[in-house]
Motif scaffolding. Structure first.
Motif, PDB file in Angstrom:
ATOM      1  N   LYS A 171     -19.411  45.165  12.541  1.00  0.00           N
ATOM      2  CA  LYS A 171     -20.233  44.962  12.162  1.00  0.00           C
ATOM      3  C   LYS A 171     -20.926  45.896  13.668  1.00  0.00           C
ATOM      4  CE  LYS A 171     -24.209  41.340  11.889  1.00  0.00           C
ATOM      5  NZ  LYS A 171     -24.264  40.145  11.571  1.00  0.00           N
ATOM      6  N   ALA A 172     -20.340  45.504  14.868  1.00  0.00           N
ATOM      7  CA  ALA A 172     -20.251  46.070  16.206  1.00  0.00           C
ATOM      8  C   ALA A 172     -20.394  47.411  15.996  1.00  0.00           C
ATOM      9  CB  ALA A 172     -19.720  44.897  17.024  1.00  0.00           C
ATOM     10  N   LEU A 173     -18.945  47.593  15.543  1.00  0.00           N
ATOM     11  CA  LEU A 173     -18.649  49.484  15.607  1.00  0.00           C
ATOM     12  C   LEU A 173     -20.023  50.378  14.229  1.00  0.00           C
ATOM     13  CD1 LEU A 173     -15.209  48.830  15.323  1.00  0.00           C
ATOM     14  CD2 LEU A 173     -15.996  50.058  17.414  1.00  0.00           C
ATOM     15  N   LYS A 174     -20.561  49.363  13.729  1.00  0.00           N
ATOM     16  CA  LYS A 174     -21.232  50.265  13.048  1.00  0.00           C
ATOM     17  C   LYS A 174     -22.507  50.042  13.456  1.00  0.00           C
ATOM     18  CE  LYS A 174     -19.778  48.928   8.253  1.00  0.00           C
ATOM     19  NZ  LYS A 174     -19.566  47.599   7.496  1.00  0.00           N
ATOM     20  N   ARG A 175     -23.415  49.221  14.440  1.00  0.00           N
ATOM     21  CA  ARG A 175     -24.795  48.935  15.489  1.00  0.00           C
ATOM     22  C   ARG A 175     -24.298  49.947  16.132  1.00  0.00           C
ATOM     23  NH1 ARG A 175     -23.659  43.355  15.745  1.00  0.00           N
ATOM     24  NH2 ARG A 175     -22.915  43.486  17.378  1.00  0.00           N
ATOM     25  N   HIS A 176     -22.754  50.977  16.627  1.00  0.00           N
ATOM     26  CA  HIS A 176     -22.850  51.850  17.977  1.00  0.00           C
ATOM     27  C   HIS A 176     -22.614  53.472  16.750  1.00  0.00           C
ATOM     28  CE1 HIS A 176     -22.553  49.256  21.466  1.00  0.00           C
ATOM     29  NE2 HIS A 176     -22.121  49.134  20.582  1.00  0.00           N
ATOM     30  N   GLY A 177     -22.779  53.587  15.988  1.00  0.00           N
ATOM     31  CA  GLY A 177     -22.944  54.868  14.794  1.00  0.00           C
ATOM     32  C   GLY A 177     -21.751  54.912  14.175  1.00  0.00           C
ATOM     33  N   PHE A 178     -20.724  53.435  14.297  1.00  0.00           N
ATOM     34  CA  PHE A 178     -19.659  54.412  13.097  1.00  0.00           C
ATOM     35  C   PHE A 178     -19.669  54.293  11.673  1.00  0.00           C
ATOM     36  CE2 PHE A 178     -17.643  54.107  17.771  1.00  0.00           C
ATOM     37  CZ  PHE A 178     -17.057  55.559  17.663  1.00  0.00           C
ATOM     38  N   THR A 179     -18.827  54.369  11.345  1.00  0.00           N
ATOM     39  CA  THR A 179     -18.613  54.735   9.793  1.00  0.00           C
ATOM     40  C   THR A 179     -17.120  54.013   9.709  1.00  0.00           C
ATOM     41  OG1 THR A 179     -19.648  56.416   9.177  1.00  0.00           O
ATOM     42  CG2 THR A 179     -18.384  55.731   7.465  1.00  0.00           C
ATOM     43  N   VAL A 180     -17.410  53.263   9.050  1.00  0.00           N
ATOM     44  CA  VAL A 180     -16.239  51.905   9.424  1.00  0.00           C
ATOM     45  C   VAL A 180     -15.175  51.946   7.976  1.00  0.00           C
ATOM     46  CG1 VAL A 180     -15.471  49.823   9.966  1.00  0.00           C
ATOM     47  CG2 VAL A 180     -17.232  51.200  11.134  1.00  0.00           C
ATOM     48  N   HIS A 181     -14.257  51.996   8.190  1.00  0.00           N
ATOM     49  CA  HIS A 181     -13.569  51.103   7.449  1.00  0.00           C
ATOM     50  C   HIS A 181     -12.020  50.310   7.628  1.00  0.00           C
ATOM     51  CE1 HIS A 181     -14.089  55.059   5.267  1.00  0.00           C
ATOM     52  NE2 HIS A 181     -14.474  55.806   6.688  1.00  0.00           N
ATOM     53  N   GLU A 182     -12.147  49.457   6.599  1.00  0.00           N
ATOM     54  CA  GLU A 182     -11.428  48.135   7.461  1.00  0.00           C
ATOM     55  C   GLU A 182     -10.181  48.174   6.367  1.00  0.00           C
ATOM     56  OE1 GLU A 182     -13.641  44.172   7.062  1.00  0.00           O
ATOM     57  OE2 GLU A 182     -15.256  45.569   7.284  1.00  0.00           O
ATOM     58  N   ALA A 183      -8.119  47.349   6.576  1.00  0.00           N
ATOM     59  CA  ALA A 183      -7.885  47.612   6.315  1.00  0.00           C
ATOM     60  C   ALA A 183      -7.440  46.125   6.943  1.00  0.00           C
ATOM     61  CB  ALA A 183      -6.965  48.845   6.218  1.00  0.00           C
ATOM     62  N   HIS A 184      -5.958  45.675   6.166  1.00  0.00           N
ATOM     63  CA  HIS A 184      -5.339  44.485   6.728  1.00  0.00           C
ATOM     64  C   HIS A 184      -3.499  44.804   6.768  1.00  0.00           C
ATOM     65  CE1 HIS A 184      -5.102  43.556   2.460  1.00  0.00           C
ATOM     66  NE2 HIS A 184      -4.031  43.649   1.951  1.00  0.00           N
ATOM     67  N   ASP A 185      -2.904  45.886   6.360  1.00  0.00           N
ATOM     68  CA  ASP A 185      -1.863  46.385   6.301  1.00  0.00           C
ATOM     69  C   ASP A 185      -2.038  47.767   6.501  1.00  0.00           C
ATOM     70  OD1 ASP A 185      -2.190  46.157   3.920  1.00  0.00           O
ATOM     71  OD2 ASP A 185      -0.925  45.656   3.204  1.00  0.00           O
ATOM     72  N   LEU A 186       0.097  47.895   6.146  1.00  0.00           N
ATOM     73  CA  LEU A 186       0.265  49.464   6.210  1.00  0.00           C
ATOM     74  C   LEU A 186      -0.574  50.037   4.495  1.00  0.00           C
ATOM     75  CD1 LEU A 186       1.615  52.286   6.976  1.00  0.00           C
ATOM     76  CD2 LEU A 186       3.596  50.826   5.677  1.00  0.00           C
ATOM     77  N   GLN A 187      -0.374  49.756   3.587  1.00  0.00           N
ATOM     78  CA  GLN A 187      -0.543  49.568   2.461  1.00  0.00           C
ATOM     79  C   GLN A 187      -1.841  50.248   2.154  1.00  0.00           C
ATOM     80  OE1 GLN A 187       0.815  47.493  -0.797  1.00  0.00           O
ATOM     81  NE2 GLN A 187       1.006  49.334  -1.982  1.00  0.00           N
ATOM     82  N   SER A 188      -2.578  49.078   2.944  1.00  0.00           N
ATOM     83  CA  SER A 188      -4.204  49.391   2.669  1.00  0.00           C
ATOM     84  C   SER A 188      -4.573  50.798   3.313  1.00  0.00           C
ATOM     85  CB  SER A 188      -5.440  48.209   2.524  1.00  0.00           C
ATOM     86  OG  SER A 188      -4.831  47.159   4.157  1.00  0.00           O
ATOM     87  N   SER A 189      -3.913  50.540   4.548  1.00  0.00           N
ATOM     88  CA  SER A 189      -4.704  51.770   5.776  1.00  0.00           C
ATOM     89  C   SER A 189      -4.519  53.109   5.194  1.00  0.00           C
ATOM     90  CB  SER A 189      -3.754  51.161   6.819  1.00  0.00           C
ATOM     91  OG  SER A 189      -2.272  51.042   6.994  1.00  0.00           O
ATOM     92  N   GLN A 190      -3.189  53.367   4.863  1.00  0.00           N
ATOM     93  CA  GLN A 190      -2.099  54.761   4.779  1.00  0.00           C
ATOM     94  C   GLN A 190      -3.488  55.299   3.075  1.00  0.00           C
ATOM     95  OE1 GLN A 190       1.684  54.428   4.116  1.00  0.00           O
ATOM     96  NE2 GLN A 190       1.613  55.217   6.069  1.00  0.00           N
ATOM     97  N   LEU A 191      -3.944  54.096   2.510  1.00  0.00           N
ATOM     98  CA  LEU A 191      -4.465  54.323   1.539  1.00  0.00           C
ATOM     99  C   LEU A 191      -6.072  54.940   1.825  1.00  0.00           C
ATOM    100  CD1 LEU A 191      -4.752  54.432  -1.981  1.00  0.00           C
ATOM    101  CD2 LEU A 191      -6.158  52.378  -2.074  1.00  0.00           C
ATOM    102  N   ILE A 192      -6.507  54.133   2.851  1.00  0.00           N
ATOM    103  CA  ILE A 192      -7.978  54.942   3.125  1.00  0.00           C
ATOM    104  C   ILE A 192      -7.793  55.977   3.829  1.00  0.00           C
ATOM    105  CG2 ILE A 192      -9.426  54.170   4.683  1.00  0.00           C
ATOM    106  CD1 ILE A 192      -9.018  51.409   4.147  1.00  0.00           C
ATOM    107  N   LEU A 193      -6.850  56.223   4.691  1.00  0.00           N
ATOM    108  CA  LEU A 193      -6.260  57.872   5.771  1.00  0.00           C
ATOM    109  C   LEU A 193      -6.652  58.318   4.902  1.00  0.00           C
ATOM    110  CD1 LEU A 193      -3.893  56.285   8.403  1.00  0.00           C
ATOM    111  CD2 LEU A 193      -6.161  57.091   8.095  1.00  0.00           C
ATOM    112  N   LYS A 194      -5.690  58.698   3.495  1.00  0.00           N
ATOM    113  CA  LYS A 194      -5.711  59.934   2.583  1.00  0.00           C
ATOM    114  C   LYS A 194      -6.953  59.929   1.958  1.00  0.00           C
ATOM    115  CE  LYS A 194      -0.920  58.745   1.459  1.00  0.00           C
ATOM    116  NZ  LYS A 194      -0.012  57.877   0.629  1.00  0.00           N
ATOM    117  N   ASN A 195      -7.957  58.888   1.545  1.00  0.00           N
ATOM    118  CA  ASN A 195      -8.629  59.732   0.730  1.00  0.00           C
ATOM    119  C   ASN A 195     -10.262  59.253   1.839  1.00  0.00           C
ATOM    120  OD1 ASN A 195      -7.535  59.245  -1.599  1.00  0.00           O
ATOM    121  ND2 ASN A 195      -7.655  57.440  -0.649  1.00  0.00           N
TER     122      ASN A 195
END
Length: 177
Positions: free
Chosen positions: A20-44
């Protein structure tokens, strides 16, 4: 490329607040909780920065950072931790993590870390009042001392520091910002 960040933390509430704070500073934010979900986001998704917790439920943030940087070496990774130690800080920097911040941390400190790793990206608005490493050490010692009800021996043990060294540091006046 638009400012984009991946926040990796197993604490859902913290992840939400940071996003929420990063969005207020103009970032597009993606969220992950582990290696698998983070790698999926980084690939796409196009991501410039990664904000990564050191201690995840089943995984080490250090292992995760190493894995991410092996595939995406251009990413700026800033590590957050509530369990700071010199050993993990040194290991993180050796892996290629750009900064190592101790919780609690302000959004300005996070933005400052990313800016300093972006050769002065003026798109990121920050508060210029950052503390020196000596001041950060002093503040951390005070926090740990408070957590141990002023007990020098327990605090020294928690900081992995000799008791006499801690006493010498405490005798000095607090350093300026």
């Amino acid at each position: 490329m638009k400012k984009s960040i991946l926040v990796i933390d197993d604490d859902k509430t913290l992840r939400y607040s940071l996003s929420k704070a990063l969005k207020r500073h103009g970032f597009t934010v993606h969220e992950a909780h582990d290696l698998q979900s983070s790698q999926l986001i980084l690939k796409n998704e196009p991501v410039n920065h990664v904000l990564l917790d050191l201690k995840l439920q089943k995984e080490s943030g250090l292992v995760l950072a190493q894995s991410i940087l092996a595939q995406w070496p251009q990413l700026n990774i800033v590590m957050l931790t509530g369990f700071a130690s010199i050993k993990t800080a040194v290991e993180a920097i050796k892996i290629g993590v750009k900064d190592y911040l101790i919780k609690p941390v302000s959004i300005e400190e996070i933005l400052n870390s990313f800016q300093s790793n972006n050769q002065g990206n003026s798109d990121i608005e920050i508060n210029e009042s950052t503390w020196s490493p000596k001041r950060l050490e002093w503040e951390h010692i005070q926090k740990v001392l408070l957590e141990h009800d002023g007990n020098i021996s327990q605090t020294a043990k928690a900081l992995n520091m000799h008791r006499r060294t801690l006493q010498r540091k405490l005798q000095k006046k607090p350093v300026k910002k």
